[in-house]
Motif scaffolding. Structure first.
Motif, PDB file in Angstrom:
ATOM      1  N   LYS A  20       0.827  -1.211   0.000  1.00 42.51           N
ATOM      2  CA  LYS A  20       0.000   0.000   0.000  1.00 42.51           C
ATOM      3  C   LYS A  20       0.863   1.263   0.000  1.00 42.51           C
ATOM      4  O   LYS A  20       0.640   2.178  -0.786  1.00 42.51           O
ATOM      5  N   THR A  21       1.853   1.291   0.880  1.00 43.26           N
ATOM      6  CA  THR A  21       2.736   2.450   0.976  1.00 43.26           C
ATOM      7  C   THR A  21       3.528   2.631  -0.316  1.00 43.26           C
ATOM      8  O   THR A  21       3.716   3.760  -0.782  1.00 43.26           O
ATOM      9  N   SER A  22       3.963   1.544  -0.912  1.00 45.69           N
ATOM     10  CA  SER A  22       4.703   1.630  -2.182  1.00 45.69           C
ATOM     11  C   SER A  22       3.828   2.203  -3.290  1.00 45.69           C
ATOM     12  O   SER A  22       4.310   2.975  -4.124  1.00 45.69           O
ATOM     13  N   LEU A  23       2.551   1.823  -3.321  1.00 46.61           N
ATOM     14  CA  LEU A  23       1.630   2.385  -4.315  1.00 46.61           C
ATOM     15  C   LEU A  23       1.519   3.900  -4.154  1.00 46.61           C
ATOM     16  O   LEU A  23       1.593   4.641  -5.143  1.00 46.61           O
ATOM     17  N   VAL A  24       1.343   4.344  -2.924  1.00 54.40           N
ATOM     18  CA  VAL A  24       1.208   5.769  -2.660  1.00 54.40           C
ATOM     19  C   VAL A  24       2.512   6.487  -3.015  1.00 54.40           C
ATOM     20  O   VAL A  24       2.504   7.540  -3.652  1.00 54.40           O
ATOM     21  N   GLU A  25       3.622   5.905  -2.630  1.00 57.65           N
ATOM     22  CA  GLU A  25       4.940   6.493  -2.909  1.00 57.65           C
ATOM     23  C   GLU A  25       5.166   6.631  -4.422  1.00 57.65           C
ATOM     24  O   GLU A  25       5.635   7.654  -4.905  1.00 57.65           O
ATOM     25  N   ARG A  26       4.801   5.606  -5.176  1.00 52.45           N
ATOM     26  CA  ARG A  26       4.957   5.644  -6.634  1.00 52.45           C
ATOM     27  C   ARG A  26       4.054   6.708  -7.241  1.00 52.45           C
ATOM     28  O   ARG A  26       4.461   7.482  -8.095  1.00 52.45           O
ATOM     29  N   TYR A  27       2.811   6.764  -6.781  1.00 58.17           N
ATOM     30  CA  TYR A  27       1.857   7.712  -7.352  1.00 58.17           C
ATOM     31  C   TYR A  27       2.217   9.164  -7.021  1.00 58.17           C
ATOM     32  O   TYR A  27       2.235  10.023  -7.898  1.00 58.17           O
ATOM     33  N   VAL A  28       2.518   9.426  -5.765  1.00 57.41           N
ATOM     34  CA  VAL A  28       2.742  10.798  -5.324  1.00 57.41           C
ATOM     35  C   VAL A  28       4.137  11.306  -5.682  1.00 57.41           C
ATOM     36  O   VAL A  28       4.295  12.422  -6.155  1.00 57.41           O
ATOM     37  N   HIS A  29       5.151  10.454  -5.480  1.00 59.80           N
ATOM     38  CA  HIS A  29       6.543  10.904  -5.649  1.00 59.80           C
ATOM     39  C   HIS A  29       7.237  10.296  -6.872  1.00 59.80           C
ATOM     40  O   HIS A  29       8.424  10.565  -7.091  1.00 59.80           O
ATOM     41  N   HIS A  30       6.530   9.434  -7.604  1.00 62.43           N
ATOM     42  CA  HIS A  30       7.071   8.809  -8.825  1.00 62.43           C
ATOM     43  C   HIS A  30       8.371   8.059  -8.557  1.00 62.43           C
ATOM     44  O   HIS A  30       9.322   8.137  -9.339  1.00 62.43           O
ATOM     45  N   ARG A  31       8.403   7.331  -7.441  1.00 63.26           N
ATOM     46  CA  ARG A  31       9.608   6.573  -7.114  1.00 63.26           C
ATOM     47  C   ARG A  31       9.235   5.278  -6.404  1.00 63.26           C
ATOM     48  O   ARG A  31       8.136   5.132  -5.865  1.00 63.26           O
ATOM     49  N   PHE A  32      10.183   4.360  -6.431  1.00 65.75           N
ATOM     50  CA  PHE A  32      10.051   3.091  -5.723  1.00 65.75           C
ATOM     51  C   PHE A  32      11.253   2.967  -4.804  1.00 65.75           C
ATOM     52  O   PHE A  32      12.396   2.996  -5.263  1.00 65.75           O
ATOM     53  N   LEU A  33      10.997   2.900  -3.529  1.00 64.02           N
ATOM     54  CA  LEU A  33      12.085   2.808  -2.561  1.00 64.02           C
ATOM     55  C   LEU A  33      12.461   1.350  -2.346  1.00 64.02           C
ATOM     56  O   LEU A  33      11.607   0.517  -2.045  1.00 64.02           O
ATOM     57  N   VAL A  34      13.718   1.058  -2.521  1.00 64.58           N
ATOM     58  CA  VAL A  34      14.224  -0.310  -2.361  1.00 64.58           C
ATOM     59  C   VAL A  34      14.627  -0.505  -0.910  1.00 64.58           C
ATOM     60  O   VAL A  34      15.110   0.410  -0.256  1.00 64.58           O
ATOM     61  N   GLY A  35      14.443  -1.711  -0.431  1.00 61.51           N
ATOM     62  CA  GLY A  35      14.810  -2.005   0.946  1.00 61.51           C
ATOM     63  C   GLY A  35      13.572  -2.178   1.786  1.00 61.51           C
ATOM     64  O   GLY A  35      12.457  -1.905   1.348  1.00 61.51           O
ATOM     65  N   PRO A  36      13.770  -2.620   2.999  1.00 63.22           N
ATOM     66  CA  PRO A  36      12.599  -2.847   3.852  1.00 63.22           C
ATOM     67  C   PRO A  36      11.941  -1.527   4.271  1.00 63.22           C
ATOM     68  O   PRO A  36      12.621  -0.575   4.635  1.00 63.22           O
ATOM     69  N   TYR A  37      10.640  -1.503   4.137  1.00 63.08           N
ATOM     70  CA  TYR A  37       9.859  -0.357   4.605  1.00 63.08           C
ATOM     71  C   TYR A  37       9.634  -0.500   6.086  1.00 63.08           C
ATOM     72  O   TYR A  37       9.493  -1.599   6.606  1.00 63.08           O
ATOM     73  N   GLN A  38       9.545   0.624   6.750  1.00 67.56           N
ATOM     74  CA  GLN A  38       9.098   0.598   8.134  1.00 67.56           C
ATOM     75  C   GLN A  38       7.581   0.505   8.069  1.00 67.56           C
ATOM     76  O   GLN A  38       6.936   1.248   7.317  1.00 67.56           O
ATOM     77  N   ASN A  39       7.010  -0.418   8.810  1.00 62.47           N
ATOM     78  CA  ASN A  39       5.568  -0.602   8.779  1.00 62.47           C
ATOM     79  C   ASN A  39       4.841   0.676   9.172  1.00 62.47           C
ATOM     80  O   ASN A  39       5.267   1.391  10.075  1.00 62.47           O
ATOM     81  N   THR A  40       3.728   0.921   8.486  1.00 61.30           N
ATOM     82  CA  THR A  40       2.886   2.062   8.816  1.00 61.30           C
ATOM     83  C   THR A  40       2.235   1.805  10.167  1.00 61.30           C
ATOM     84  O   THR A  40       1.729   0.719  10.427  1.00 61.30           O
ATOM     85  N   ILE A  41       2.256   2.802  11.016  1.00 55.04           N
ATOM     86  CA  ILE A  41       1.594   2.703  12.319  1.00 55.04           C
ATOM     87  C   ILE A  41       0.398   3.641  12.267  1.00 55.04           C
ATOM     88  O   ILE A  41       0.551   4.840  12.060  1.00 55.04           O
TER      89      ILE A  41
END
Length: 193
Positions: A20-41
């Motif tokens: 979910k966070t990756s989708l938002v990140e791609r849509y809003v910032h046009h990027r894909f962050l590699v590596g483990p995400y910190q879970n959304t709290i």
């Protein structure tokens, strides 16, 4: 004449780690962050304006935590949402079952919320078809059953991400004012509808 601005509350729902966070990140910032995400709290919020015809629809996107321990909190965030993107991971069959749970929640609690079913991590199955655990036709049948649009996306490649959010904005543009003018007839005069 400047474009009219309309705000639409959109909530992201789904099991933990479906992307979910990756989708938002791609849509809003046009990027894909590699590596483990910190879970959304709880939830994270971001707003992004999008032009639809002569209107600017500002999508207020609530990225909710997918962990079951935050389930009660997610209910707070989706209250009043006009659209929900219910995500599942194409390589994780349990995430599709969890998506079914969220759809039932929305149907029971938010009758005016339009649902979009989103299969994530399409890039993984493009590379290795044996990784697919949710058949496309099964997901499409479920989407038709609940009256939802169905998308398969990849935050890594950007495949179908912009199309998903564009569809949300277009649908909101088509229905929001019909709903509002039904409640307040004088709004049709203000907005020229």
């Amino acid at each position: 004449m400047s474009a009219m601005r309309v705000d639409a509350k959109v909530v992201m729902l789904g099991k933990e780690s479906v992307g979910k966070t990756s989708l938002v990140e791609r849509y809003v910032h046009h990027r894909f962050l590699v590596g483990p995400y910190q879970n959304t709290i709880g939830a994270a919020f971001v707003a992004k304006p999008i032009q639809v015809g002569e209107k600017v629809i500002t999508l207020g996107i609530w990225d909710t935590a997918g962990s079951e321990r935050y389930e009660a909190m997610s209910r707070i965030y989706y209250r009043g949402a006009r659209a929900a993107i219910v995500c599942y991971d194409l390589t994780d069959s349990s995430s599709f079952q969890r998506a079914r749970f969220w759809v039932k929640e929305l149907q029971n609690c938010e009758e005016h919320c339009k649902i979009y079913l989103c299969g994530t991590k399409n890039d993984l199955i493009q590379g290795d078809r044996s990784l697919r655990q949710i058949d496309y036709h099964d997901a499409q049948d479920f989407a038709e059953e609940i009256g939802a649009q169905h998308f398969e996306t990849s935050s890594k490649t950007g495949n179908n991400v912009d199309e998903l959010f564009q569809k949300v904005a277009e649908d909101y543009n088509d229905t929001a004012f019909q709903y509002m003018t039904g409640l307040c007839p004088y709004l049709s005069e203000i907005y020229g509808k």
